[in-house]
Design a protein around this motif. Structure first.
Motif, short mmCIF file in Angstrom:
data_model
loop_
_atom_site.label_atom_id
_atom_site.label_comp_id
_atom_site.label_asym_id
_atom_site.label_seq_id
_atom_site.Cartn_x
_atom_site.Cartn_y
_atom_site.Cartn_z
N VAL A 117 -6.97 -21.97 -22.17
CA VAL A 117 -5.88 -21.37 -22.94
C VAL A 117 -5.22 -22.48 -23.73
O VAL A 117 -4.78 -23.48 -23.15
N THR A 118 -5.16 -22.31 -25.06
CA THR A 118 -4.47 -23.28 -25.91
C THR A 118 -3.58 -22.54 -26.89
O THR A 118 -3.92 -21.47 -27.38
N VAL A 119 -2.43 -23.14 -27.18
CA VAL A 119 -1.46 -22.56 -28.11
C VAL A 119 -1.24 -23.58 -29.22
O VAL A 119 -0.90 -24.73 -28.94
N ASP A 120 -1.44 -23.17 -30.48
CA ASP A 120 -1.31 -24.10 -31.60
C ASP A 120 0.11 -24.62 -31.77
O ASP A 120 0.32 -25.81 -31.94
N ALA A 121 1.08 -23.73 -31.74
CA ALA A 121 2.47 -24.12 -31.95
C ALA A 121 3.34 -23.41 -30.91
O ALA A 121 4.00 -22.42 -31.21
N PRO A 122 3.33 -23.92 -29.67
CA PRO A 122 4.07 -23.22 -28.61
C PRO A 122 5.58 -23.26 -28.81
O PRO A 122 6.14 -24.31 -29.14
N CYS A 123 6.22 -22.11 -28.63
CA CYS A 123 7.68 -22.07 -28.67
C CYS A 123 8.21 -22.61 -27.35
O CYS A 123 7.46 -22.87 -26.41
N LYS A 124 9.52 -22.78 -27.24
CA LYS A 124 10.10 -23.39 -26.05
C LYS A 124 9.84 -22.55 -24.80
O LYS A 124 9.67 -23.09 -23.72
N GLU A 125 9.78 -21.23 -24.94
CA GLU A 125 9.51 -20.37 -23.79
C GLU A 125 8.09 -20.58 -23.28
O GLU A 125 7.85 -20.62 -22.07
N THR A 126 7.15 -20.73 -24.21
CA THR A 126 5.76 -20.97 -23.82
C THR A 126 5.63 -22.32 -23.13
O THR A 126 4.93 -22.45 -22.12
N VAL A 127 6.29 -23.33 -23.66
CA VAL A 127 6.27 -24.65 -23.03
C VAL A 127 6.84 -24.56 -21.61
O VAL A 127 6.30 -25.16 -20.68
N ALA A 128 7.88 -23.75 -21.42
CA ALA A 128 8.47 -23.57 -20.09
C ALA A 128 7.46 -22.91 -19.14
O ALA A 128 7.33 -23.32 -17.99
N VAL A 129 6.75 -21.91 -19.62
CA VAL A 129 5.73 -21.25 -18.79
C VAL A 129 4.63 -22.24 -18.41
O VAL A 129 4.21 -22.31 -17.26
N LEU A 130 4.17 -23.03 -19.38
CA LEU A 130 3.12 -24.01 -19.11
C LEU A 130 3.60 -25.09 -18.14
O LEU A 130 2.85 -25.51 -17.25
N ASN A 131 4.84 -25.53 -18.29
CA ASN A 131 5.40 -26.50 -17.35
C ASN A 131 5.54 -25.89 -15.95
O ASN A 131 5.32 -26.57 -14.94
N GLY A 132 5.91 -24.62 -15.89
CA GLY A 132 5.99 -23.92 -14.61
C GLY A 132 4.63 -23.82 -13.94
O GLY A 132 4.50 -24.02 -12.74
N LEU A 133 3.60 -23.52 -14.73
CA LEU A 133 2.24 -23.47 -14.19
C LEU A 133 1.83 -24.84 -13.67
O LEU A 133 1.26 -24.96 -12.58
N LYS A 134 2.14 -25.88 -14.43
CA LYS A 134 1.79 -27.24 -14.00
C LYS A 134 2.49 -27.58 -12.67
O LYS A 134 1.87 -28.12 -11.75
N LEU A 135 3.76 -27.27 -12.57
CA LEU A 135 4.51 -27.52 -11.33
C LEU A 135 3.89 -26.75 -10.17
O LEU A 135 3.65 -27.32 -9.09
N HIS A 136 3.62 -25.49 -10.38
CA HIS A 136 3.06 -24.64 -9.32
C HIS A 136 1.71 -25.18 -8.83
O HIS A 136 1.49 -25.33 -7.63
N LEU A 137 0.82 -25.50 -9.76
CA LEU A 137 -0.51 -25.96 -9.38
C LEU A 137 -0.48 -27.39 -8.83
O LEU A 137 -1.27 -27.73 -7.95
N THR A 138 0.46 -28.20 -9.30
CA THR A 138 0.61 -29.55 -8.74
C THR A 138 1.04 -29.47 -7.29
O THR A 138 0.53 -30.21 -6.43
N GLU A 139 1.97 -28.58 -6.98
CA GLU A 139 2.40 -28.40 -5.59
C GLU A 139 1.26 -27.87 -4.73
O GLU A 139 1.09 -28.31 -3.59
N LEU A 140 0.47 -26.94 -5.26
CA LEU A 140 -0.70 -26.47 -4.51
C LEU A 140 -1.70 -27.60 -4.26
O LEU A 140 -2.29 -27.69 -3.19
#
Length: 104
Positions: free
Chosen positions: A67-90
């Motif tokens: 999944v790639t986003v050309d120009a992510p808005c701040k909400e998308t960046v927040a979702v991607l950062n949340g996914l990174k946090l979640h998977l990093t903890e896993l």
């Protein structure tokens, strides 16, 4: 092992997940971990596309999701950062099953 690569261009602009967390068809813990990773990835992708409405490229194949986003808005960046946090903890909990990679 499942490998998760977070793609960056300043901020996170996407992710690629490849591989399986399970060793074989009888590996119950691996199946659970694989399901957790898949579920989180699908939720992130669906939120970006269907709820936020950012245009992105997404492809899914056996043991691979990109999944790639050309120009992510701040909400998308927040979702991607949340996914990174979640998977990093896993990955801390299941270090032999998940590896996190951050592309620079």
């Amino acid at each position: 092992m499942t490998r998760v690569k977070f793609l960056k261009d300043g901020s996170i602009v996407g992710f690629e997940i490849f591989g399986h967390s399970s060793c074989d068809e009888n590996d119950f813990e691996g199946k659970i971990v694989c399901s957790a990773v898949s579920s989180a990835a699908y939720m992130a992708a669906n939120t970006i596309i269907e709820i936020i409405g950012d245009k992105c490229f997404a492809t899914i194949d056996d043991a691979k999701m990109l999944v790639t986003v050309d120009a992510p808005c701040k909400e998308t960046v927040a979702v991607l950062n949340g996914l990174k946090l979640h998977l990093t903890e896993l990955s801390k909990q299941y270090s032999k099953r998940i590896r996190i990679i951050t592309e620079v």
